[in-house]
Scaffold this motif. Sequence first.
Motif, PDB file in Angstrom:
ATOM      1  N   SER A 237       0.796  -1.227   0.000  1.00  0.00           N
ATOM      2  CA  SER A 237       0.000   0.000   0.000  1.00  0.00           C
ATOM      3  C   SER A 237       0.829   1.278   0.000  1.00  0.00           C
ATOM      4  CB  SER A 237      -0.937   0.026   1.219  1.00  0.00           C
ATOM      5  OG  SER A 237      -1.763  -1.116   1.247  1.00  0.00           O
ATOM      6  N   VAL A 238       2.095   1.193   0.370  1.00  0.00           N
ATOM      7  CA  VAL A 238       2.880   2.412   0.577  1.00  0.00           C
ATOM      8  C   VAL A 238       3.151   3.146  -0.732  1.00  0.00           C
ATOM      9  CG1 VAL A 238       5.183   1.362   0.338  1.00  0.00           C
ATOM     10  CG2 VAL A 238       4.845   3.346   1.847  1.00  0.00           C
ATOM     11  N   ASP A 239       3.135   2.445  -1.873  1.00  0.00           N
ATOM     12  CA  ASP A 239       3.491   3.099  -3.131  1.00  0.00           C
ATOM     13  C   ASP A 239       2.499   4.191  -3.532  1.00  0.00           C
ATOM     14  OD1 ASP A 239       1.700   1.019  -3.464  1.00  0.00           O
ATOM     15  OD2 ASP A 239       2.307   0.601  -5.523  1.00  0.00           O
ATOM     16  N   ILE A 240       1.228   4.021  -3.188  1.00  0.00           N
ATOM     17  CA  ILE A 240       0.261   5.066  -3.546  1.00  0.00           C
ATOM     18  C   ILE A 240       0.498   6.317  -2.701  1.00  0.00           C
ATOM     19  CG2 ILE A 240      -1.512   4.234  -1.947  1.00  0.00           C
ATOM     20  CD1 ILE A 240      -2.004   5.928  -5.397  1.00  0.00           C
ATOM     21  N   ILE A 241       0.977   6.127  -1.462  1.00  0.00           N
ATOM     22  CA  ILE A 241       1.318   7.279  -0.618  1.00  0.00           C
ATOM     23  C   ILE A 241       2.532   7.991  -1.197  1.00  0.00           C
ATOM     24  CG2 ILE A 241       2.025   8.003   1.691  1.00  0.00           C
ATOM     25  CD1 ILE A 241       0.516   5.581   2.790  1.00  0.00           C
ATOM     26  N   VAL A 242       3.519   7.207  -1.630  1.00  0.00           N
ATOM     27  CA  VAL A 242       4.696   7.789  -2.282  1.00  0.00           C
ATOM     28  C   VAL A 242       4.275   8.537  -3.545  1.00  0.00           C
ATOM     29  CG1 VAL A 242       6.873   7.277  -3.454  1.00  0.00           C
ATOM     30  CG2 VAL A 242       6.278   6.067  -1.346  1.00  0.00           C
ATOM     31  N   ALA A 243       3.383   7.919  -4.320  1.00  0.00           N
ATOM     32  CA  ALA A 243       2.916   8.540  -5.566  1.00  0.00           C
ATOM     33  C   ALA A 243       2.276   9.904  -5.296  1.00  0.00           C
ATOM     34  CB  ALA A 243       1.918   7.623  -6.275  1.00  0.00           C
ATOM     35  N   ARG A 244       1.525  10.005  -4.209  1.00  0.00           N
ATOM     36  CA  ARG A 244       0.862  11.278  -3.884  1.00  0.00           C
ATOM     37  C   ARG A 244       1.877  12.373  -3.555  1.00  0.00           C
ATOM     38  NH1 ARG A 244      -3.991  12.572  -5.246  1.00  0.00           N
ATOM     39  NH2 ARG A 244      -4.260  13.849  -3.370  1.00  0.00           N
ATOM     40  N   ASN A 245       3.097  11.950  -3.181  1.00  0.00           N
ATOM     41  CA  ASN A 245       4.110  12.917  -2.776  1.00  0.00           C
ATOM     42  C   ASN A 245       5.108  13.258  -3.877  1.00  0.00           C
ATOM     43  OD1 ASN A 245       4.078  13.522   0.395  1.00  0.00           O
ATOM     44  ND2 ASN A 245       3.395  11.419   0.083  1.00  0.00           N
ATOM     45  N   VAL A 246       5.275  12.381  -4.877  1.00  0.00           N
ATOM     46  CA  VAL A 246       6.290  12.633  -5.903  1.00  0.00           C
ATOM     47  C   VAL A 246       5.689  12.908  -7.282  1.00  0.00           C
ATOM     48  CG1 VAL A 246       8.010  11.252  -4.679  1.00  0.00           C
ATOM     49  CG2 VAL A 246       6.599  10.175  -6.455  1.00  0.00           C
ATOM     50  N   LEU A 247       4.410  12.601  -7.468  1.00  0.00           N
ATOM     51  CA  LEU A 247       3.781  12.808  -8.763  1.00  0.00           C
ATOM     52  C   LEU A 247       2.724  13.906  -8.664  1.00  0.00           C
ATOM     53  CD1 LEU A 247       3.180   9.067  -9.813  1.00  0.00           C
ATOM     54  CD2 LEU A 247       5.146  10.520 -10.358  1.00  0.00           C
ATOM     55  N   SER A 248       2.339  14.438  -9.795  1.00  0.00           N
ATOM     56  CA  SER A 248       1.249  15.404  -9.820  1.00  0.00           C
ATOM     57  C   SER A 248      -0.060  14.701  -9.475  1.00  0.00           C
ATOM     58  CB  SER A 248       1.140  16.034 -11.213  1.00  0.00           C
ATOM     59  OG  SER A 248       0.748  15.052 -12.171  1.00  0.00           O
ATOM     60  N   ASP A 249      -1.085  15.497  -9.165  1.00  0.00           N
ATOM     61  CA  ASP A 249      -2.386  14.910  -8.846  1.00  0.00           C
ATOM     62  C   ASP A 249      -2.889  14.055 -10.005  1.00  0.00           C
ATOM     63  OD1 ASP A 249      -2.329  16.151  -6.417  1.00  0.00           O
ATOM     64  OD2 ASP A 249      -3.677  17.783  -6.979  1.00  0.00           O
ATOM     65  N   HIS A 250      -2.661  14.542 -11.221  1.00  0.00           N
ATOM     66  CA  HIS A 250      -3.108  13.800 -12.404  1.00  0.00           C
ATOM     67  C   HIS A 250      -2.378  12.466 -12.523  1.00  0.00           C
ATOM     68  CE1 HIS A 250      -4.497  13.047 -16.496  1.00  0.00           C
ATOM     69  NE2 HIS A 250      -3.235  12.874 -16.862  1.00  0.00           N
TER      70      HIS A 250
END
Length: 421
Positions: A237-250
């Motif tokens: 599950s942690v990758d989606i949290i990482v994604a929210r921090n390193v990628l744009s909202d889109h």
Amino acid sequence: MRDSSTLRDKISGFSSGGGQIAVAMAIMNFATYAYTILVAHTVGPASYGAFLATMNLLIIVSVASLGVQATAARRIAADPEHVGQIERSILGVTYRAAAALGVLLLVLSPVVDRALRLDSLPIAFLVAASAVPVTIMGAQAGILQGERRWRALGLLYIAAGVPRVAVGAALLAWRPTELWAIVAVFVGFCAPVVVGWWALRLPQRREAYSQEHRGRAILWESVHNGQALLAYFALTSVDIIVARNVLSDHDSGLYGAGLILTKAMLFLPQFVVVVAFPSMSTVEHRRRALLRSLSLVAVLGLAGAVATWLLSSLAIVFVGGAQYAEIEGQLWIFAILGTVLSLVQLLIYSVLARQGRRSILIVWAGLALIIGLGLLVSSIGALVVVVLGVDLVVLAALLVVSAVILRREDTAMGPGPVSLQ
């Protein structure tokens, strides 16, 4: 001739048990998915966010249930001569743990309400109430799993999904709010407990007492199992949290859509873990059960990945439709990721079956690596490569450790026939 007949009986038993559990879990997962979609379309985006946050918290709470289930299934499968004592001890420990967890969450309700920004204390109260049946269900499922009572266990799984949809549809038609959506979830958690009570209503005979199955020993094993499964859930599950921090909202939204397929591939072979775990809990059957299970999960995963690649236009509909078309060409990678995580899950349950301790450190290390390396990337492709790469390393490490330990066990047992179960 008699050995050949026994072999056929065991293969037939595994196949029929796997088929029953596969169908039951497919119904449960489909019902759960359908209810999530129903809520999303009924309550609106703002309320759906509160619903989703609450459900994520309940997933964390359910780690206690899964820990108890693994403990019950392992002990009953490994020591069937003391099934009566184990059942009584498991249920006794679980009732007390469920009550304690419910009270703790009730006291923390204001904290939960503020942390999740629910603006609704009744929803936080329902989280506390739901913790009780969720935990009890784990014990009941573990007992049925350890005794290989697949039909009763299948009914319990079906009851964990279908009533939620039926009750939820009625409540949301009357009051389309996140509060009543969670009320339906609570009712849905209570339904399998009733099925479990009915299946276990006849008490087991009393046998000789064993110090090994005292309540304290069961509690500590359940705590260990719980932290191991918590490490696994965090890894997935942690990758989606990482994604929210390193990628744009889109882009993080696109990544989240890809993870829908990952979760589907993860849950597809879930029945294999349920059916194989009791056999992995016995030394004489552990190696064969693990090898057969790994092979089956790998074949299912490969088929799913190939199908995703060939039918990517259909797969994109499954994860959200045309608005997520940018991710279509990478969906097959997300399918492989789900299969790798499914294989890791199987190996973690193998560790729990043999009551390993240090092997779980590999999972925690993998979690730290995904966080550390994931925060350095800036694109969807790079993030999924990092996550898949780390998960493959975790898988390889667990495979090596398992191979070494199983070889030692085989050497210790000496030459002799190995039963298939």
